[in-house]
Design a protein around this motif. Sequence first.
Motif, PDB file in Angstrom:
ATOM      1  N   ALA A 259     -59.763 -58.933 -12.318  1.00  0.00           N
ATOM      2  CA  ALA A 259     -59.255 -58.588 -13.632  1.00  0.00           C
ATOM      3  C   ALA A 259     -57.952 -59.325 -13.944  1.00  0.00           C
ATOM      4  N   LYS A 260     -57.306 -59.835 -12.923  1.00  0.00           N
ATOM      5  CA  LYS A 260     -56.059 -60.573 -13.120  1.00  0.00           C
ATOM      6  C   LYS A 260     -56.293 -61.989 -13.626  1.00  0.00           C
ATOM      7  N   VAL A 261     -57.539 -62.455 -13.476  1.00  0.00           N
ATOM      8  CA  VAL A 261     -57.858 -63.829 -13.873  1.00  0.00           C
ATOM      9  C   VAL A 261     -58.548 -63.798 -15.230  1.00  0.00           C
ATOM     10  N   VAL A 262     -57.982 -64.516 -16.173  1.00  0.00           N
ATOM     11  CA  VAL A 262     -58.529 -64.579 -17.522  1.00  0.00           C
ATOM     12  C   VAL A 262     -59.129 -65.964 -17.746  1.00  0.00           C
ATOM     13  N   SER A 263     -60.361 -65.990 -18.211  1.00  0.00           N
ATOM     14  CA  SER A 263     -61.033 -67.265 -18.468  1.00  0.00           C
ATOM     15  C   SER A 263     -60.679 -67.772 -19.858  1.00  0.00           C
ATOM     16  N   ASN A 264     -60.217 -69.012 -19.909  1.00  0.00           N
ATOM     17  CA  ASN A 264     -59.971 -69.698 -21.172  1.00  0.00           C
ATOM     18  C   ASN A 264     -60.871 -70.927 -21.224  1.00  0.00           C
ATOM     19  N   ILE A 265     -61.957 -70.830 -21.959  1.00  0.00           N
ATOM     20  CA  ILE A 265     -62.945 -71.901 -22.023  1.00  0.00           C
ATOM     21  C   ILE A 265     -62.520 -72.904 -23.079  1.00  0.00           C
ATOM     22  N   THR A 266     -62.401 -74.155 -22.688  1.00  0.00           N
ATOM     23  CA  THR A 266     -62.005 -75.184 -23.641  1.00  0.00           C
ATOM     24  C   THR A 266     -63.214 -75.645 -24.456  1.00  0.00           C
ATOM     25  N   LEU A 267     -62.943 -76.154 -25.629  1.00  0.00           N
ATOM     26  CA  LEU A 267     -64.003 -76.669 -26.492  1.00  0.00           C
ATOM     27  C   LEU A 267     -64.689 -77.862 -25.839  1.00  0.00           C
ATOM     28  N   ASP A 268     -63.917 -78.706 -25.160  1.00  0.00           N
ATOM     29  CA  ASP A 268     -64.492 -79.858 -24.458  1.00  0.00           C
ATOM     30  C   ASP A 268     -65.501 -79.414 -23.401  1.00  0.00           C
ATOM     31  N   SER A 269     -65.130 -78.374 -22.636  1.00  0.00           N
ATOM     32  CA  SER A 269     -66.018 -77.862 -21.598  1.00  0.00           C
ATOM     33  C   SER A 269     -67.296 -77.294 -22.218  1.00  0.00           C
ATOM     34  N   TYR A 270     -67.145 -76.603 -23.315  1.00  0.00           N
ATOM     35  CA  TYR A 270     -68.305 -76.006 -24.007  1.00  0.00           C
ATOM     36  C   TYR A 270     -69.292 -77.090 -24.435  1.00  0.00           C
ATOM     37  N   ILE A 271     -68.791 -78.134 -25.111  1.00  0.00           N
ATOM     38  CA  ILE A 271     -69.665 -79.192 -25.631  1.00  0.00           C
ATOM     39  C   ILE A 271     -70.262 -80.019 -24.507  1.00  0.00           C
ATOM     40  N   SER A 272     -69.468 -80.340 -23.476  1.00  0.00           N
ATOM     41  CA  SER A 272     -69.994 -81.151 -22.370  1.00  0.00           C
ATOM     42  C   SER A 272     -71.108 -80.406 -21.636  1.00  0.00           C
TER      43      SER A 272
ATOM     44  N   LEU B 205     -71.546 -67.315 -17.311  1.00  0.00           N
ATOM     45  CA  LEU B 205     -70.388 -68.037 -16.793  1.00  0.00           C
ATOM     46  C   LEU B 205     -69.121 -67.728 -17.579  1.00  0.00           C
ATOM     47  N   GLY B 206     -69.260 -67.504 -18.883  1.00  0.00           N
ATOM     48  CA  GLY B 206     -68.083 -67.230 -19.706  1.00  0.00           C
ATOM     49  C   GLY B 206     -67.482 -65.868 -19.459  1.00  0.00           C
ATOM     50  N   THR B 207     -68.313 -64.909 -19.047  1.00  0.00           N
ATOM     51  CA  THR B 207     -67.808 -63.555 -18.814  1.00  0.00           C
ATOM     52  C   THR B 207     -67.607 -63.245 -17.327  1.00  0.00           C
ATOM     53  N   TYR B 208     -67.981 -64.200 -16.464  1.00  0.00           N
ATOM     54  CA  TYR B 208     -67.827 -63.959 -15.020  1.00  0.00           C
ATOM     55  C   TYR B 208     -66.350 -63.993 -14.637  1.00  0.00           C
TER      56      TYR B 208
END
Length: 282
Positions: A185-198, A178-181
């Motif tokens: 190429a124009k869309v960059v994923s920025n995973i928040t710490l809250d999302s990671y822990i939840s 999910l983190g690398t999906y």
Amino acid sequence: MLLIYHRKEHHQQNLMLQSNKNENEEMLTFGGHLEVFRQMLFRIIVVAVAIAIIVFFFKEITWDILLAPSEWNFCTYRWLERLMQFLGIDFRFEEFHVDLIATDLSSQFMTHISTAVYLGLLGASPYVLYELFRFVSPALYENERKYSVQVAGVIYVLFILGVLMSYFVLFPISFRFLGTYSVSAKVVSNITLDSYISTFVSLTLVMGIVFQLPVIAFFLGKMGIVTSSMLSNYRKHSFIVIMLVAAIITPPDVMTLILVSIPLYMLYEISIIIVSIIERKL
């Protein structure tokens, strides 16, 4: 007549006194149980808070462990690569890098506190089981106490196995996918710490609950709701259900699906054995 009347009145008074005495004893007993429960709850909170404080102050160790599954060289990937090499398959995981961000000023601090509380409750869970057993044990017979200890021990062990399954298999592979999906190429994923822990906590709880399948089968077998022959006859159907459950809680990746489905199906087979043992004892 007057004597009979006095005797009746005296008898009624005795009945009222006895009734009041019984009510007072019940209230005292209820009040005593309530006080014991309050003290037990206080001790549990103290232990959980103490562990949470320790976890909070050992920040580097705690977060090294929590963030390890987000690394491309996590131990699970190395184990899978060695397994593939042992089977004669030249397979390597590609490197990936996903940066976690914090969008709010206080998000890191609040996430640190909430995570410490989660881990405090998890660390205090053996003590919680011990306190609960102490609370209910006076009302149990000797054989029921041994039975309760065994069941509580199995529940806890299965829950920990589910937590380990989530930490070492389900969550890292889910995060990698999910983190690398990316849809573009124009869309960059920025995973928040809250999302990671939840996500981490949710998957951990789900696996801890799913791993209680043998315990559920045990109680259903004791009540006569399911039988070993019934479970055996529905093996194929259960395998399909297990695959569907695994597909829901895992990313659409064949390897992850297999890694999760195999232990779940093994739990189903263990459940059949447990129910058959119960049937022999009944």
